[in-house]
Design a protein around this motif. Structure first.
Motif, PDB file in Angstrom:
ATOM      1  N   ASP A  67     -38.534  25.934  75.102  1.00 53.25           N
ATOM      2  CA  ASP A  67     -38.651  25.422  73.735  1.00 53.25           C
ATOM      3  C   ASP A  67     -37.739  26.158  72.772  1.00 53.25           C
ATOM      4  N   SER A  68     -37.741  27.476  72.811  1.00 53.46           N
ATOM      5  CA  SER A  68     -36.928  28.244  71.867  1.00 53.46           C
ATOM      6  C   SER A  68     -35.441  28.066  72.131  1.00 53.46           C
ATOM      7  N   ILE A  69     -35.046  28.006  73.396  1.00 55.97           N
ATOM      8  CA  ILE A  69     -33.631  27.849  73.723  1.00 55.97           C
ATOM      9  C   ILE A  69     -33.125  26.465  73.334  1.00 55.97           C
ATOM     10  N   MET A  70     -33.939  25.424  73.561  1.00 57.19           N
ATOM     11  CA  MET A  70     -33.511  24.084  73.171  1.00 57.19           C
ATOM     12  C   MET A  70     -33.347  23.982  71.653  1.00 57.19           C
ATOM     13  N   ARG A  71     -34.259  24.574  70.905  1.00 53.20           N
ATOM     14  CA  ARG A  71     -34.126  24.559  69.445  1.00 53.20           C
ATOM     15  C   ARG A  71     -32.886  25.330  69.009  1.00 53.20           C
ATOM     16  N   PHE A  72     -32.641  26.447  69.653  1.00 49.73           N
ATOM     17  CA  PHE A  72     -31.483  27.268  69.317  1.00 49.73           C
ATOM     18  C   PHE A  72     -30.182  26.530  69.596  1.00 49.73           C
ATOM     19  N   LEU A  73     -30.116  25.812  70.716  1.00 52.26           N
ATOM     20  CA  LEU A  73     -28.881  25.129  71.103  1.00 52.26           C
ATOM     21  C   LEU A  73     -28.685  23.795  70.393  1.00 52.26           C
ATOM     22  N   ILE A  74     -29.758  23.180  69.921  1.00 49.05           N
ATOM     23  CA  ILE A  74     -29.639  21.843  69.336  1.00 49.05           C
ATOM     24  C   ILE A  74     -29.663  21.871  67.810  1.00 49.05           C
ATOM     25  N   GLU A  75     -30.667  22.497  67.199  1.00 50.36           N
ATOM     26  CA  GLU A  75     -30.865  22.290  65.765  1.00 50.36           C
ATOM     27  C   GLU A  75     -30.844  23.545  64.904  1.00 50.36           C
ATOM     28  N   ASP A  76     -30.672  24.704  65.492  1.00 47.79           N
ATOM     29  CA  ASP A  76     -30.748  25.942  64.711  1.00 47.79           C
ATOM     30  C   ASP A  76     -29.426  26.187  63.988  1.00 47.79           C
ATOM     31  N   SER A  77     -29.433  26.086  62.662  1.00 44.96           N
ATOM     32  CA  SER A  77     -28.220  26.281  61.872  1.00 44.96           C
ATOM     33  C   SER A  77     -27.773  27.736  61.858  1.00 44.96           C
ATOM     34  N   ARG A  78     -28.640  28.650  62.294  1.00 46.95           N
ATOM     35  CA  ARG A  78     -28.252  30.064  62.394  1.00 46.95           C
ATOM     36  C   ARG A  78     -27.345  30.304  63.595  1.00 46.95           C
ATOM     37  N   ASN A  79     -27.336  29.367  64.512  1.00 50.78           N
ATOM     38  CA  ASN A  79     -26.452  29.435  65.675  1.00 50.78           C
ATOM     39  C   ASN A  79     -25.192  28.625  65.371  1.00 50.78           C
ATOM     40  N   PRO A  80     -24.032  29.255  65.196  1.00 42.97           N
ATOM     41  CA  PRO A  80     -22.816  28.513  64.855  1.00 42.97           C
ATOM     42  C   PRO A  80     -22.338  27.588  65.956  1.00 42.97           C
ATOM     43  N   SER A  81     -22.921  27.709  67.163  1.00 41.35           N
ATOM     44  CA  SER A  81     -22.531  26.839  68.268  1.00 41.35           C
ATOM     45  C   SER A  81     -23.611  25.837  68.636  1.00 41.35           C
ATOM     46  N   SER A  82     -24.669  25.723  67.817  1.00 40.54           N
ATOM     47  CA  SER A  82     -25.643  24.657  68.062  1.00 40.54           C
ATOM     48  C   SER A  82     -24.972  23.305  67.811  1.00 40.54           C
ATOM     49  N   ILE A  83     -25.538  22.265  68.372  1.00 36.19           N
ATOM     50  CA  ILE A  83     -24.944  20.934  68.192  1.00 36.19           C
ATOM     51  C   ILE A  83     -24.909  20.560  66.718  1.00 36.19           C
ATOM     52  N   LEU A  84     -25.975  20.852  65.990  1.00 36.91           N
ATOM     53  CA  LEU A  84     -26.015  20.541  64.565  1.00 36.91           C
ATOM     54  C   LEU A  84     -24.948  21.320  63.801  1.00 36.91           C
ATOM     55  N   SER A  85     -24.822  22.619  64.060  1.00 39.17           N
ATOM     56  CA  SER A  85     -23.804  23.425  63.379  1.00 39.17           C
ATOM     57  C   SER A  85     -22.406  22.935  63.706  1.00 39.17           C
ATOM     58  N   CYS A  86     -22.161  22.645  64.981  1.00 40.85           N
ATOM     59  CA  CYS A  86     -20.827  22.165  65.387  1.00 40.85           C
ATOM     60  C   CYS A  86     -20.445  20.893  64.636  1.00 40.85           C
ATOM     61  N   MET A  87     -21.386  19.960  64.526  1.00 43.05           N
ATOM     62  CA  MET A  87     -21.078  18.710  63.848  1.00 43.05           C
ATOM     63  C   MET A  87     -20.874  18.920  62.343  1.00 43.05           C
ATOM     64  N   GLN A  88     -21.626  19.819  61.752  1.00 44.84           N
ATOM     65  CA  GLN A  88     -21.431  20.094  60.335  1.00 44.84           C
ATOM     66  C   GLN A  88     -20.078  20.754  60.086  1.00 44.84           C
ATOM     67  N   PHE A  89     -19.694  21.689  60.949  1.00 49.24           N
ATOM     68  CA  PHE A  89     -18.397  22.337  60.799  1.00 49.24           C
ATOM     69  C   PHE A  89     -17.252  21.353  61.063  1.00 49.24           C
ATOM     70  N   ALA A  90     -17.410  20.521  62.092  1.00 54.18           N
ATOM     71  CA  ALA A  90     -16.382  19.515  62.383  1.00 54.18           C
ATOM     72  C   ALA A  90     -16.232  18.549  61.217  1.00 54.18           C
ATOM     73  N   ARG A  91     -17.344  18.151  60.628  1.00 57.21           N
ATOM     74  CA  ARG A  91     -17.319  17.244  59.479  1.00 57.21           C
ATOM     75  C   ARG A  91     -16.578  17.881  58.308  1.00 57.21           C
ATOM     76  N   GLU A  92     -16.852  19.141  58.030  1.00 53.38           N
ATOM     77  CA  GLU A  92     -16.216  19.813  56.904  1.00 53.38           C
ATOM     78  C   GLU A  92     -14.718  19.977  57.130  1.00 53.38           C
ATOM     79  N   ASN A  93     -14.344  20.342  58.356  1.00 57.97           N
ATOM     80  CA  ASN A  93     -12.915  20.446  58.656  1.00 57.97           C
ATOM     81  C   ASN A  93     -12.228  19.087  58.541  1.00 57.97           C
ATOM     82  N   THR A  94     -12.891  18.034  58.989  1.00 59.85           N
ATOM     83  CA  THR A  94     -12.317  16.693  58.903  1.00 59.85           C
ATOM     84  C   THR A  94     -12.128  16.268  57.451  1.00 59.85           C
ATOM     85  N   ARG A  95     -13.063  16.641  56.603  1.00 58.62           N
ATOM     86  CA  ARG A  95     -12.985  16.265  55.184  1.00 58.62           C
ATOM     87  C   ARG A  95     -11.708  16.782  54.534  1.00 58.62           C
ATOM     88  N   THR A  96     -11.217  17.925  54.981  1.00 59.83           N
ATOM     89  CA  THR A  96     -10.007  18.514  54.393  1.00 59.83           C
ATOM     90  C   THR A  96      -8.729  17.962  55.013  1.00 59.83           C
TER      91      THR A  96
END
Length: 335
Positions: A67-96
């Motif tokens: 449970d903790s590892i799945m949350r860490f890898l999928i939705e934890d914004s404190r993890n810069p390599s979680s899927i959610l963080s990756c998509m947010q960073f990719a979105r921001e880079n794309t915006r520029t």
């Protein structure tokens, strides 16, 4: 092209690839769990180590469980390599970078980012929900890759995107291949060989490689042949060898890249010379760790040659960390 824009493109490509391959890594784990017999266990602590995030994980979670590892890898914004963080960073880079990318790309990436944001918590509820959400992430990411390949001019910006995508893909292929080192299976189990064949099949499926493997290698799935296929077979686009070939092709079209080309050639030579047929799980894990460090040398050389900034350089690739580029500077990208 400014070095700033080139670095943004590079990290946009890496973050998108990382999001997809983290989804593949998790799905591979799910497949393995379903195939484990009674008496076998899965080392969750090993999984987070394979992802290269064990130190960061233990700063926020006391126990390494599913449970903790799945949350860490999928939705934890404190993890810069979680899927959610990756998509947010990719979105921001794309915006520029909207002036150098196909017009639809911002819409596709923004849409995928919103999907992940809305469904990340759902993916952590159960294995079935997780598999469904992550498959949708993979499918939407495929649409973005097709958009880039089919509509973007194959210019300098395109080569930078290919570099980032293939370097990240090679690294993540080694991590998915390493999943089996987390399985603790009794050696005297009567069905040991059959179970390992199913686990290797799950590894191939997680990389969409099973049908290609059967067509190019054979019907029977053997561990040594799977390892060679995913590391050395040029015919499969997610193999490490194919990714390195793509990286080398990109570098040949870029200026002042001879040093980086030599690094790539050396890594390819080492992979070709290394015999992986009879490696134990521990020996394979150690070999893949070294290979990830060597891939990090390519990233370091790229960063030094093309992405000079006066902020701190990005962490090495073996730490599986990335960054979003926010520094402002006007250093020209050497032509």
């Amino acid at each position: 092209m400014l070095a700033r824009a080139a670095e943004n493109l590079y990290w946009m490509a890496r973050y998108l690839e990382r999001a997809e391959n983290t989804a593949r890594l998790i799905n591979s784990t799910t497949h393995v769990l379903l195939d484990l017999p009674l008496g076998a266990t899965f080392g969750w602590a090993n999984l987070i180590e394979i992802a290269g995030l064990d130190n960061h994980f233990h700063q926020h979670y006391p126990d390494a469980n599913e449970d903790s590892i799945m949350r860490f890898l999928i939705e934890d914004s404190r993890n810069p390599s979680s899927i959610l963080s990756c998509m947010q960073f990719a979105r921001e880079n794309t915006r520029t970078l909207r002036e150098v990318l196909p017009a639809e790309m911002w819409e596709r990436i923004n849409s995928l980012c919103l999907y992940v944001r809305e469904h990340a918590s759902i993916a952590c509820r159960s294995r079935r929900d997780r598999y469904m959400v992550l498959n949708n992430v993979i499918e939407q990411r495929h649409a973005i890759v097709g958009l880039v390949s089919g509509t973007m001019g194959h210019d300098f910006a395109f080569q930078i995107i290919k570099l980032g995508r293939n370097l990240e893909r090679a690294d993540m292929t080694t991590r998915i291949l390493d999943i089996n080192s987390a399985v603790q299976l009794p050696r005297d189990h009567v069905l040991h060989e059959a179970i390992m064949e199913r686990i290797w099949k799950s590894t191939l499926n997680s990389l969409s490689a099973y049908q290609t493997y059967r067509r190019l290698i054979g019907m029977q799935v053997r561990g040594g042949e799977v390892i060679n296929f995913l590391l050395k077979d040029m015919r499969f686009p997610r193999s490490v060898e194919h990714c390195l070939n793509e990286i080398e092709s990109c570098l040949k079209l870029m200026p002042i890249s001879q040093q980086m080309q030599q690094i790539v050639v050396q890594i390819r030579h080492k992979i070709a010379q290394h015999h992986t047929d009879s490696l134990s799980a521990i020996a394979l894990h150690e070999y893949l760790d070294r290979l990830q460090a060597e891939l990090g040398e390519i990233h370091d050389a790229l960063n030094h040659r093309y992405f000079h900034t006066y902020h701190e350089s990005s962490p090495p690739i073996e730490a599986n960390q990335g960054k979003i580029v926010t520094a402002k500077f006007e250093m020209g990208f050497d032509q």
